[in-house]
Write a protein that holds these residues in place. Structure first.
Motif, PDB file in Angstrom:
ATOM      1  N   ILE A   1      -9.778   4.780   3.364  1.00  0.00           N
ATOM      2  CA  ILE A   1     -10.348   4.202   1.984  1.00  0.00           C
ATOM      3  C   ILE A   1     -11.486   5.240   1.376  1.00  0.00           C
ATOM      4  O   ILE A   1     -11.393   5.238   0.374  1.00  0.00           O
ATOM      5  CB  ILE A   1     -11.001   2.679   2.367  1.00  0.00           C
ATOM      6  CG1 ILE A   1      -9.767   1.623   2.532  1.00  0.00           C
ATOM      7  CG2 ILE A   1     -11.843   2.257   1.249  1.00  0.00           C
ATOM      8  CD1 ILE A   1     -10.309   0.248   3.142  1.00  0.00           C
TER       9      ILE A   1
ATOM     10  N   ARG B   1      -7.391  -4.681   6.628  1.00  0.00           N
ATOM     11  CA  ARG B   1      -8.599  -5.707   7.058  1.00  0.00           C
ATOM     12  C   ARG B   1      -8.103  -6.630   8.401  1.00  0.00           C
ATOM     13  O   ARG B   1      -6.749  -6.802   8.187  1.00  0.00           O
ATOM     14  CB  ARG B   1      -8.729  -6.581   5.689  1.00  0.00           C
ATOM     15  CG  ARG B   1      -9.587  -6.090   4.934  1.00  0.00           C
ATOM     16  CD  ARG B   1     -10.343  -7.291   4.091  1.00  0.00           C
ATOM     17  NE  ARG B   1      -9.291  -7.868   3.242  1.00  0.00           N
ATOM     18  CZ  ARG B   1      -9.600  -7.317   1.949  1.00  0.00           C
ATOM     19  NH1 ARG B   1     -10.592  -6.935   1.665  1.00  0.00           N
ATOM     20  NH2 ARG B   1      -8.772  -8.074   1.081  1.00  0.00           N
TER      21      ARG B   1
ATOM     22  N   ASN C   1     -11.617   7.352  -2.169  1.00  0.00           N
ATOM     23  CA  ASN C   1     -12.744   6.889  -2.937  1.00  0.00           C
ATOM     24  C   ASN C   1     -13.230   8.357  -3.197  1.00  0.00           C
ATOM     25  O   ASN C   1     -13.587   8.672  -4.414  1.00  0.00           O
ATOM     26  CB  ASN C   1     -13.779   6.131  -1.980  1.00  0.00           C
ATOM     27  CG  ASN C   1     -15.167   5.905  -2.885  1.00  0.00           C
ATOM     28  OD1 ASN C   1     -15.932   7.130  -3.145  1.00  0.00           O
ATOM     29  ND2 ASN C   1     -15.228   4.963  -3.456  1.00  0.00           N
TER      30      ASN C   1
ATOM     31  N   PHE D   1       0.849  -1.213   0.166  1.00  0.00           N
ATOM     32  CA  PHE D   1      -0.033  -0.088  -0.090  1.00  0.00           C
ATOM     33  C   PHE D   1       0.952   1.125   0.018  1.00  0.00           C
ATOM     34  O   PHE D   1       0.591   2.134  -0.741  1.00  0.00           O
ATOM     35  CB  PHE D   1      -1.040  -0.011   1.169  1.00  0.00           C
ATOM     36  CG  PHE D   1      -1.617   1.223   1.510  1.00  0.00           C
ATOM     37  CD1 PHE D   1      -2.728   1.702   0.637  1.00  0.00           C
ATOM     38  CD2 PHE D   1      -1.159   2.237   2.593  1.00  0.00           C
ATOM     39  CE1 PHE D   1      -3.281   2.995   0.706  1.00  0.00           C
ATOM     40  CE2 PHE D   1      -1.850   3.166   2.562  1.00  0.00           C
ATOM     41  CZ  PHE D   1      -2.923   3.702   1.762  1.00  0.00           C
TER      42      PHE D   1
ATOM     43  N   ALA E   1      -5.515  -0.203  -0.415  1.00  0.00           N
ATOM     44  CA  ALA E   1      -5.815   0.124   0.952  1.00  0.00           C
ATOM     45  C   ALA E   1      -6.751  -1.008   1.551  1.00  0.00           C
ATOM     46  O   ALA E   1      -6.661  -1.347   2.556  1.00  0.00           O
ATOM     47  CB  ALA E   1      -6.489   1.377   0.924  1.00  0.00           C
ATOM     48  N   TYR E   2      -7.701  -1.500   0.565  1.00  0.00           N
ATOM     49  CA  TYR E   2      -8.625  -2.471   1.298  1.00  0.00           C
ATOM     50  C   TYR E   2      -7.644  -3.924   1.479  1.00  0.00           C
ATOM     51  O   TYR E   2      -8.235  -4.599   2.593  1.00  0.00           O
ATOM     52  CB  TYR E   2      -9.780  -3.062   0.103  1.00  0.00           C
ATOM     53  CG  TYR E   2     -10.661  -2.167  -0.023  1.00  0.00           C
ATOM     54  CD1 TYR E   2     -11.809  -2.347   0.879  1.00  0.00           C
ATOM     55  CD2 TYR E   2     -10.982  -1.253  -1.098  1.00  0.00           C
ATOM     56  CE1 TYR E   2     -13.089  -1.952   0.989  1.00  0.00           C
ATOM     57  CE2 TYR E   2     -12.203  -0.264  -1.118  1.00  0.00           C
ATOM     58  CZ  TYR E   2     -13.207  -0.677  -0.126  1.00  0.00           C
ATOM     59  OH  TYR E   2     -14.253   0.065  -0.059  1.00  0.00           O
TER      60      TYR E   2
ATOM     61  N   GLU F   1      -6.632   2.613  -3.885  1.00  0.00           N
ATOM     62  CA  GLU F   1      -7.976   2.318  -3.080  1.00  0.00           C
ATOM     63  C   GLU F   1      -8.130   0.838  -2.861  1.00  0.00           C
ATOM     64  O   GLU F   1      -8.166   0.422  -1.682  1.00  0.00           O
ATOM     65  CB  GLU F   1      -9.143   3.122  -3.684  1.00  0.00           C
ATOM     66  CG  GLU F   1     -10.163   2.832  -2.832  1.00  0.00           C
ATOM     67  CD  GLU F   1     -11.518   3.142  -3.650  1.00  0.00           C
ATOM     68  OE1 GLU F   1     -12.681   2.936  -3.127  1.00  0.00           O
ATOM     69  OE2 GLU F   1     -11.400   3.827  -4.548  1.00  0.00           O
TER      70      GLU F   1
ATOM     71  N   VAL G   1     -12.967  -4.077   7.433  1.00  0.00           N
ATOM     72  CA  VAL G   1     -12.067  -2.997   7.263  1.00  0.00           C
ATOM     73  C   VAL G   1     -11.570  -2.104   8.623  1.00  0.00           C
ATOM     74  O   VAL G   1     -12.521  -1.862   9.369  1.00  0.00           O
ATOM     75  CB  VAL G   1     -12.837  -2.159   6.237  1.00  0.00           C
ATOM     76  CG1 VAL G   1     -12.022  -0.654   6.144  1.00  0.00           C
ATOM     77  CG2 VAL G   1     -12.969  -2.468   4.910  1.00  0.00           C
TER      78      VAL G   1
END
Length: 239
Positions: free
Chosen positions: A214, A202, A218, A92, A197-198, A194, A208
């Motif tokens: 996130i 987690r 977005n 990331f 980042a997911y 993005e 999340v």
């Protein structure tokens, strides 16, 4: 404080460490060496490493393993916690780096076409993205997302309805200017970041942990659409 010490030759001999096969002496912050200690270190060819580069006593991994030295294939997650270089959080951070690089190229394209205002807005975007490493490493919250004068609601709304800027829906085309195409490419890098980042944020149950980070990305991709719509609609002055 404990760091403010005068190191004698005897103390220096006792405190030698080996790093990468060489003898080093880690000098704590604010501490000094006696002339004799300094001479002895020089004579022995020992490298003096200032406090800023002093490694922690031991490195550890999130699952509890520990190392005295940092293995080459591992890197810092935060503090003295080491992870493999393909760890999702490290991946990331790599995307944040790529995103910053893409923003700079987009600013160059905007300025080259005379869109100084857009280059300025992208400077604000760059500042926002650069804070992401802090959000990650220091667990700082993203806070209110106000980008280039738009609220989060406006970012979402205006990016979905280009008519707000008097512009019908469109797809980018090679005949569009360099700035518009650069922003379009930047938009895709925001999306990739993005997605990264997911993967990075987690927990074990798949929930999340950093929804704020996130959401920020977005909304940033919405802003990229708004930049494209405004360019297409001729809303930026060219100087």
């Amino acid at each position: 404080g404990p760091g403010l010490m005068l190191y004698t030759e005897e103390a220096v001999r006792a405190g030698l460490r080996v790093r990468d096969g060489r003898r080093v002496f880690y000098l704590p912050e604010g501490s000094r060496l006696t002339p004799a200690a300094r001479d002895w270190l020089r004579q022995e060819g020992v490298t003096v490493v200032p406090h800023a580069e002093t490694p922690p006593a031991a490195y550890r991994t999130p699952d509890g393993a520990s190392f005295a030295e940092k293995p080459e294939h591992m890197t810092h997650l935060k503090g003295n916690v080491l992870v493999f270089k393909d760890h999702p959080r490290i991946a990331f951070r790599g995307w944040i780096d790529a995103l910053e690089a893409e923003i700079l190229l987009t600013q160059q394209a905007a300025a080259g076409e005379g869109y100084g205002a857009l280059a300025g807005e992208l400077e604000e975007v760059l500042g926002f993205v650069r804070r992401y490493i802090r959000f990650d490493v220091l667990d700082e919250p993203v806070g209110a997302i106000e980008l280039c004068g738009y609220t989060p609601e406006q970012l979402r709304e205006y990016s979905h309805y280009p008519e707000h800027f008097g512009q019908p829906h469109f797809l980018a085309c090679y005949t569009d200017g360099p700035a518009l195409l650069a922003v379009n490419k930047l938009r895709t890098v925001v999306r990739q970041t993005e997605l990264a980042a997911y993967a990075a944020f987690r927990d074990a149950d798949g929930n999340v942990t950093r929804g704020d980070m996130i959401l920020g990305l977005n909304r940033l991709s919405s802003l990229m659409w708004i930049f494209m719509i405004k360019l297409k609609a001729g809303r930026y002055e060219r100087k």
